[in-house]
Design an enzyme around this catalytic site. Sequence first.
Site, PDB file in Angstrom:
ATOM      1  CG  HIS A  55      35.876  13.138  53.841  1.00 17.26           C
ATOM      2  ND1 HIS A  55      36.878  13.061  52.904  1.00 17.26           N
ATOM      3  CD2 HIS A  55      36.418  12.707  55.009  1.00 17.26           C
ATOM      4  CE1 HIS A  55      37.990  12.603  53.473  1.00 17.26           C
ATOM      5  NE2 HIS A  55      37.743  12.379  54.746  1.00 17.26           N
ATOM      6  CD  GLN A  89      39.195   7.117  62.965  1.00 24.15           C
ATOM      7  OE1 GLN A  89      40.384   7.293  62.821  1.00 24.15           O
ATOM      8  NE2 GLN A  89      38.292   7.725  62.214  1.00 24.15           N
ATOM      9  CG  MET A 120      42.627  13.851  59.727  1.00 20.95           C
ATOM     10  SD  MET A 120      44.238  13.225  60.186  1.00 20.95           S
ATOM     11  CE  MET A 120      44.514  12.026  58.913  1.00 20.95           C
TER      12      MET A 120
HETATM   13  P1  AMP Z   1      39.860  11.144  57.477  1.00 22.01           P
HETATM   14  O1  AMP Z   1      39.727  12.513  56.892  1.00 22.01           O
HETATM   15  O2  AMP Z   1      40.498  10.163  56.564  1.00 22.01           O
HETATM   16  O3  AMP Z   1      40.398  11.151  58.872  1.00 22.01           O
HETATM   17  O4  AMP Z   1      38.366  10.619  57.619  1.00 22.01           O
HETATM   18  C1  AMP Z   1      37.368  11.367  58.250  1.00 22.01           C
HETATM   19  C2  AMP Z   1      36.131  10.530  58.344  1.00 22.01           C
HETATM   20  O5  AMP Z   1      35.715  10.156  57.026  1.00 22.01           O
HETATM   21  C3  AMP Z   1      36.356   9.232  59.119  1.00 22.01           C
HETATM   22  O6  AMP Z   1      35.206   8.984  59.927  1.00 22.01           O
HETATM   23  C4  AMP Z   1      36.487   8.212  58.020  1.00 22.01           C
HETATM   24  O7  AMP Z   1      36.112   6.912  58.419  1.00 22.01           O
HETATM   25  C5  AMP Z   1      35.511   8.754  56.988  1.00 22.01           C
HETATM   26  N1  AMP Z   1      35.811   8.217  55.661  1.00 22.01           N
HETATM   27  C6  AMP Z   1      37.014   8.193  55.036  1.00 22.01           C
HETATM   28  N2  AMP Z   1      36.898   7.559  53.848  1.00 22.01           N
HETATM   29  C7  AMP Z   1      35.600   7.170  53.721  1.00 22.01           C
HETATM   30  C8  AMP Z   1      34.864   6.463  52.719  1.00 22.01           C
HETATM   31  N3  AMP Z   1      35.426   6.011  51.612  1.00 22.01           N
HETATM   32  N4  AMP Z   1      33.545   6.248  52.935  1.00 22.01           N
HETATM   33  C9  AMP Z   1      32.946   6.708  54.073  1.00 22.01           C
HETATM   34  N5  AMP Z   1      33.598   7.376  55.054  1.00 22.01           N
HETATM   35  C10 AMP Z   1      34.900   7.596  54.883  1.00 22.01           C
END
Ligand code: AMP
Length: 314
Positions: free
Chosen positions: A45, A161, A38
């Site tokens: 990320h 998720q 997102m």
């Molecule tokens: P989001 O943009 O928050 O929807 O996350 C996108 C992807 O990044 C999802 O698969 C999350 O689980 C992953 N993600 C978010 N924060 C972290 C983190 N600290 N370490 C690893 N992956 C992450």
Amino acid sequence: MSVRIARTRSELFQLMREIRSESRDLRNTPSVGFVPTMGALHRGHASLIEHSVRENSTTVVSVFVNPKQFGPKEDLSKYPRTFEQDLETCERSGAQILFAPSVDEVYPDGFKTTVAVSEMDGVLCGAFRPGHFDGVCTVVLLLLNLVRADKAYLGMKDFQQFTILQRMVEDLAHPTQLIPVPTVRDLDGLALSSRNKFLDSSARQTARTIPEALKLAARMFIQGERNRETLLGRAVSHLSNIEGLELQYCELVKAKDLTICNDVLESDSVLAVAAFVTGADGIRTRLIDNVLLSEEPRFSFDLNNFAAKTFVEG
Ligand code: AMP
């Protein structure tokens, strides 16, 4: 090579076609990795993107703030949007394509479908965010269908998720393989999150107690404790009576299907926390975190980096 941006489905298809024919020319076996996000990209990320870049000839990142996964009282309008920085992160991490569609491009007029995985959304975040995982499943399945990647990389920070999406791709025989990537943390232990931007210094101090609580319980687990109430009690007591912290849930679930653990833990389990943290500025931010409690993860995928021992010692 610089990142190519696709704003529409047809631009995405065109870029994918070009990249496929370029790899054919080079006689490579082309493979596509996909990282759905997102935006407001951080090192967590970037770690997903780097995993994909290592394992695939092409990496596609999507940046789309999905309205369907926000509840009416949630922070959709306030969600951070940092497109230029996101583009740089994609560039630095080695991605080839950034898919950044508008809401209308993803959900054109007349869109009526919802994808739901039953039962697994009745616990943890799902219990407090009705419809959230339907929104996640709907957008991720749609994005997987558009990108047609060989592998998609998802963070373990959002363990529920990942588990729900894994169920979805298995149930629907989707050809994309989901790859779990360990949580990336800051030096103080706080899991990186796009929402950490909202934390002032006092909220940040408060937020640290979340990974501390997980660590305390994980340490007991490593020392042999298997009693559900004892492990939960350790984490909850650390998070009690902390000014500016409101615990939403602290729960132990079986990692394979997210059902609540029995009195004595007998399989890979996940200790998961969600809490609201409020700073001196009055801004209230919801944070989640978790740790896998497992001696030897018996997953079909490699979760060793993510398990309790690494977390406690790392
Ligand atoms: P989001 O943009 O928050 O929807 O996350 C996108 C992807 O990044 C999802 O698969 C999350 O689980 C992953 N993600 C978010 N924060 C972290 C983190 N600290 N370490 C690893 N992956 C992450």
